[in-house]
Design a protein around this motif. Sequence first.
Motif, mmCIF file in Angstrom:
data_model
loop_
_atom_site.group_PDB
_atom_site.id
_atom_site.type_symbol
_atom_site.label_atom_id
_atom_site.label_comp_id
_atom_site.label_asym_id
_atom_site.label_seq_id
_atom_site.Cartn_x
_atom_site.Cartn_y
_atom_site.Cartn_z
ATOM 1 N N MET C 4 43.435 34.084 37.024
ATOM 2 C CA MET C 4 43.439 35.413 37.646
ATOM 3 C C MET C 4 42.744 36.379 36.677
ATOM 4 O O MET C 4 43.272 36.689 35.617
ATOM 5 C CB MET C 4 44.885 35.845 37.889
ATOM 6 N N VAL C 5 41.552 36.834 37.083
ATOM 7 C CA VAL C 5 40.720 37.636 36.180
ATOM 8 C C VAL C 5 40.661 39.092 36.638
ATOM 9 O O VAL C 5 40.489 39.376 37.832
ATOM 10 C CB VAL C 5 39.286 37.045 36.111
ATOM 11 N N TYR C 6 40.824 39.968 35.673
ATOM 12 C CA TYR C 6 40.758 41.419 35.925
ATOM 13 C C TYR C 6 39.306 41.859 35.920
ATOM 14 O O TYR C 6 38.526 41.446 35.057
ATOM 15 C CB TYR C 6 41.535 42.146 34.832
ATOM 16 N N HIS C 7 38.935 42.693 36.918
ATOM 17 C CA HIS C 7 37.547 43.179 36.993
ATOM 18 C C HIS C 7 37.494 44.686 37.158
ATOM 19 O O HIS C 7 36.774 45.211 38.000
ATOM 20 C CB HIS C 7 36.822 42.479 38.148
ATOM 21 N N GLY C 8 38.277 45.383 36.389
ATOM 22 C CA GLY C 8 38.285 46.842 36.493
ATOM 23 C C GLY C 8 39.343 47.304 37.478
ATOM 24 O O GLY C 8 39.884 46.508 38.252
ATOM 25 N N PRO C 9 39.679 48.601 37.441
ATOM 26 C CA PRO C 9 40.752 49.164 38.259
ATOM 27 C C PRO C 9 40.705 48.698 39.719
ATOM 28 O O PRO C 9 39.672 48.831 40.386
ATOM 29 C CB PRO C 9 40.538 50.676 38.147
ATOM 30 N N GLY C 10 41.816 48.127 40.166
ATOM 31 C CA GLY C 10 41.920 47.708 41.564
ATOM 32 C C GLY C 10 41.288 46.354 41.858
ATOM 33 O O GLY C 10 41.419 45.842 42.974
ATOM 34 N N GLU C 11 40.615 45.764 40.886
ATOM 35 C CA GLU C 11 39.868 44.536 41.157
ATOM 36 C C GLU C 11 40.390 43.363 40.338
ATOM 37 O O GLU C 11 40.471 43.422 39.115
ATOM 38 C CB GLU C 11 38.373 44.740 40.799
ATOM 39 N N LYS C 12 40.713 42.278 41.027
ATOM 40 C CA LYS C 12 41.085 41.042 40.348
ATOM 41 C C LYS C 12 40.583 39.889 41.205
ATOM 42 O O LYS C 12 40.363 40.063 42.421
ATOM 43 C CB LYS C 12 42.605 40.935 40.175
ATOM 44 N N SER C 13 40.376 38.732 40.583
ATOM 45 C CA SER C 13 40.057 37.571 41.426
ATOM 46 C C SER C 13 40.559 36.281 40.803
ATOM 47 O O SER C 13 40.592 36.126 39.582
ATOM 48 C CB SER C 13 38.554 37.478 41.701
ATOM 49 N N TRP C 14 41.015 35.408 41.661
ATOM 50 C CA TRP C 14 41.489 34.074 41.277
ATOM 51 C C TRP C 14 40.248 33.190 41.300
ATOM 52 O O TRP C 14 39.748 32.821 42.342
ATOM 53 C CB TRP C 14 42.542 33.616 42.279
ATOM 54 N N GLN C 15 39.706 32.858 40.128
ATOM 55 C CA GLN C 15 38.363 32.294 40.066
ATOM 56 C C GLN C 15 38.241 31.210 39.002
ATOM 57 O O GLN C 15 39.146 31.016 38.188
ATOM 58 C CB GLN C 15 37.376 33.422 39.761
ATOM 59 N N ASP C 16 37.105 30.526 39.024
ATOM 60 C CA ASP C 16 36.842 29.506 38.007
ATOM 61 C C ASP C 16 36.360 30.166 36.716
ATOM 62 O O ASP C 16 35.521 31.076 36.747
ATOM 63 C CB ASP C 16 35.768 28.526 38.499
ATOM 64 N N VAL C 17 36.910 29.688 35.621
ATOM 65 C CA VAL C 17 36.490 30.163 34.295
ATOM 66 C C VAL C 17 36.456 28.938 33.378
ATOM 67 O O VAL C 17 37.001 27.884 33.720
ATOM 68 C CB VAL C 17 37.487 31.200 33.714
ATOM 69 N N PRO C 18 35.820 29.067 32.209
ATOM 70 C CA PRO C 18 35.807 27.922 31.278
ATOM 71 C C PRO C 18 37.227 27.598 30.813
ATOM 72 O O PRO C 18 38.056 28.496 30.675
ATOM 73 C CB PRO C 18 34.960 28.425 30.093
#
Lengths: 348, 348, 348, 348
Positions: C4-18
Amino acid sequence: MKAMVYHGPGEKSWQDVPDAKVQDPTDVVVRVDTTTLCGTDLHILHGDVAAVTDGRILGHEAVGTVVEVGSAVTGFAVGDRVLVPAITKCGRCTFCQRGMPSHCQTVGGIGWILGHLIDGTQAELVRVPYADTSLYTVPAHVTNEQAIFLADSLPTGYEVGVLAGQVRPGNTVAVVGAGAVGLSAVLTTGLWGASKVIAIDTNKFRLEKSIEFGATDSVEAGPDARADVLALTDGLGVDVAIEAVGYPETLLLAASLVRPGGTIANVGVHGVPVELPMHEMWIQNVTLTMGLVDTVSIPTLLTMVASGKIPAEKMGTHTFTYDQMDQAYDVFANAASNLALKMVINQG
Amino acid sequence: MKAMVYHGPGEKSWQDVPDAKVQDPTDVVVRVDTTTLCGTDLHILHGDVAAVTDGRILGHEAVGTVVEVGSAVTGFAVGDRVLVPAITKCGRCTFCQRGMPSHCQTVGGIGWILGHLIDGTQAELVRVPYADTSLYTVPAHVTNEQAIFLADSLPTGYEVGVLAGQVRPGNTVAVVGAGAVGLSAVLTTGLWGASKVIAIDTNKFRLEKSIEFGATDSVEAGPDARADVLALTDGLGVDVAIEAVGYPETLLLAASLVRPGGTIANVGVHGVPVELPMHEMWIQNVTLTMGLVDTVSIPTLLTMVASGKIPAEKMGTHTFTYDQMDQAYDVFANAASNLALKMVINQG
Amino acid sequence: MKAMVYHGPGEKSWQDVPDAKVQDPTDVVVRVDTTTLCGTDLHILHGDVAAVTDGRILGHEAVGTVVEVGSAVTGFAVGDRVLVPAITKCGRCTFCQRGMPSHCQTVGGIGWILGHLIDGTQAELVRVPYADTSLYTVPAHVTNEQAIFLADSLPTGYEVGVLAGQVRPGNTVAVVGAGAVGLSAVLTTGLWGASKVIAIDTNKFRLEKSIEFGATDSVEAGPDARADVLALTDGLGVDVAIEAVGYPETLLLAASLVRPGGTIANVGVHGVPVELPMHEMWIQNVTLTMGLVDTVSIPTLLTMVASGKIPAEKMGTHTFTYDQMDQAYDVFANAASNLALKMVINQG
Amino acid sequence: MKAMVYHGPGEKSWQDVPDAKVQDPTDVVVRVDTTTLCGTDLHILHGDVAAVTDGRILGHEAVGTVVEVGSAVTGFAVGDRVLVPAITKCGRCTFCQRGMPSHCQTVGGIGWILGHLIDGTQAELVRVPYADTSLYTVPAHVTNEQAIFLADSLPTGYEVGVLAGQVRPGNTVAVVGAGAVGLSAVLTTGLWGASKVIAIDTNKFRLEKSIEFGATDSVEAGPDARADVLALTDGLGVDVAIEAVGYPETLLLAASLVRPGGTIANVGVHGVPVELPMHEMWIQNVTLTMGLVDTVSIPTLLTMVASGKIPAEKMGTHTFTYDQMDQAYDVFANAASNLALKMVINQG
């Protein structure tokens, strides 16, 4: 009035004596509604307590009703229902000021004077000196049976065992000796969040009682006791070992149960010296505490009893009336075999 | 490198051994600039410490310079001037987490491993395990002579005497035994506001030193010692009695000096059991503490030394170089008659 | 791996990361078996925590399995089941040494770095620095659901509420705010013998939960709350008031509930200053405490959970799998209306 | 007798009034040999203390001689030299029993009654209620000038500053405000082993006095004060900040000086609310304490004064006789410009 009078080793009688009355302006006289017997009363009868002389009225525990008030007493009035604790205190000497009235310098260098240096509570009436600082009001919904053991045994197990032992949340605790005082410690370890409480005794009835009173484990005293206790911990022993018997072997057992950094809280009354293995103990960072009860925890204990969190009344296994005072002594003198913990004796 | 090697009871030699080097990633190697001798080293030489075996390098106190650093060490770098304390600690076991690394389970169930379970500091180089949690940086303006006694004797007197004894402002304190450890207690009672500090010893030189170190009174040990101490208090005894010798009679003396509610802090290393008069003591509300030093007070003590409030360097009465190591042992073995407290031994 | 990655206020996404991996010799990597959400995660999503930047993996609570171990780690091995607490600690800085790793100077001046200054636990894998001093072994018979809330919310309520508030046997305690942290305080007041625990909230579900969790009384927040609480005491207020919300009005309510000599323990995270009535409070001998959790109470809490004395798992009202991570956030964002306390999120 | 009588805001007169005499059996009457003035007396004169009404004799500090004793008083006799402290206490209410007589419920819900709720000490005679628990015997070799400041200002700085602030060995301490109470804190930090004591004030005379009284550093109040203090620590601030002024800006300055985990001990009497930056402070693990003095530290302070370790008499910068009472008030009202700390006023 009737009173239980000591007449030298082995001798006592329930007899007529002059009524107790106010002598000093700070005294009150309490009509004793309920009293009880203490192991110390038996020690006195065996002649072990030299300061108690022929003619002394025994007893240092009572719940009763104020019937006479000295001119300087402002905190209590006739008709008040009060707890008379084992310790009488002036409230102003150095020891009282630091919360250690067990050594009140004003009342005699020792706070236990009732049934010891002055007449006690096993009587229809008792005079209580320094009443304003010594007595405690019993809340209306707390019964005599709930309050009476707060006069001595419950605070003894709590203060000299649990408090001196510094029981803290998560701790493991061993209690050596599950008589009235040991069980009082068991009953109050929960106030400090003990995670495991191990009772140790030779008597099956007492071990069963200990579980009923909140112990998580019981261990039969004997050659395997230490191994049994270590097996119940991580192998290093308990955080706090409470000794509630008073013999060299029970103190040494308690000392052998404690982990590095732990505390041995001696509650037992000792009659002989104890050879302590200091050559093994010095490196263990342990603490050994001991002492007479101060009864300063009574307000806390009364609160917990009133809120239903400490079932103090369970300590009373037998009930008598004042005219059965001798029978009460007989049962108590053989407490273990009579499946007895504490006597409740009502004036009625 | 040169090192002082133990070869069984009565045998030691200052000899060539392989250089100390990093073995585990959490190790550092320290070049020992200054070391000292401890009473425990003499016990080892007498054969009293079974865990020390033939071939072991002695010593558990040093100030030195880091010369090699394990791959996992992040808190220290080559060239850092450090204090190597008597106690090595992992920093994460239950005992370390509660501030009692004297019983660190990771390094051996006991935190004292240098010169005991692994090679020690009386050498040109010493390997220190768990360096990040064991070493302390020496502030630039604190000299080696000021820092060296913080490795063991000063924290021992402070932690096992003053802290365990719970000295508080206004307290009276008696210190039985005015050797290096007893004097360390004397030197640090002021941190907790003692009003009166009474040193007790048979040795005149030490009693004089005690006054120089902050004692308010000195008393010659002997049959009148107890009466002399009581006369210096209000007749009830001191609040805290610190035992810094390690014999039954000195512990019993300390126990006899303390007032009701007081603390007996045993610092001495005992070789035999002690018969404690529990039949008299149980009612006195006293506490008996004992233990090995944790050295966790070193940051506090370093601060106080750096601020000039503890003249730790006064403990060093004799100075030697590394090639005089045997002479240092000879002087220290007869410390009292040589008017000696602690040896300062510099590699130069 | 998924995270679960934070992408700035109001934005998050459950995504692939290393995949997370060991970077320093003191690191371990843990496979996250169970994680949860914290109110702080919502604060971050609102953009309230400036230090959290775009790309950061959220989360600071986990129970998992060690899958990779740095070369300097000696306390943990691959396969160990561990609790990853909110606080990471070096174990050797001044703050760690005194038990306050919330301000560990080594890991960043603040001990909360996971999901804040470095990547967090809402992921398949998480790297934990200073693993030896930061992780805790989970006993075999403690389930993930029992252990997960010991990572943050339970120690927060206990340490910042109950411990800082100095709850003692017999005390009355008010808890303002019966969310997950307030209820954690309710759940642990019994460890220190509170006689009366009064929960205060606007939400009926939470008030019911508070009684289930051990509160003796519940009071609806509102203009009468203070009068209601005083009526439940002797009219002077409670001994300890715990604030677990974070608004000026709730802190002022807490302050108004405490008796002279009492403690106000602020647990809430505040966003604005609070005007404190110092002209009325200065004379009240009250203490106001506040702080970030240290998580040093985890061993105690684990012991109490393991012994069945703290039913920590009751805090988990909803269970999700990793592919329902967004739903878990949605439910938690409206916790009160969803009758939700804490989410249990299993990787499966 | 002559007495200083309050007659409403701005009005006082040194006038004839009826002699004080025993009213209750627990009273004594003391002939005031030495008294002093307190900042609170000036507050009263400004009309800031509503409870003080027209006709009240001012003053709550005295050293004197017992001249009349109530029938229930057993601890004091005619002729005894005593310290009359600012706080009167019953010794038996819940607050007195826990050592917090500042809120004695028996004497009025507040322990400060002399010169407030009943007639005070700026008179030839003063009646002291609950004498047995309120008065202290002055040791023979302690002078009136040494003892008088133990009635209020010295225990205030010590209890509300040093004790509440939990100063411990090695700590750094900042004292904001170097008037009589701030200097009392400076004078007593040594009892707890502070390593660095930084006094902060706008007044040069007071800063000089602070060094004389034991401060290690002095800092001029102003925009650079915080930076100056941080420069004297390791950059993180002091362990304990004591506020001894009573304005929002001085409390906020104190709060800004303290390191994470530190304590802000508010001693100042505040007249208005203070906006506390809780949004910055909540995460700092700081504690804010406040309160009225209890004067229970008087025995400790008397011991330290008697042993020569606290030069309390240095606080007295000006001496007057009873017929100069008005002049004493004039000098004290402009203390800073008159280079004055405390007034000594002798009846002669």
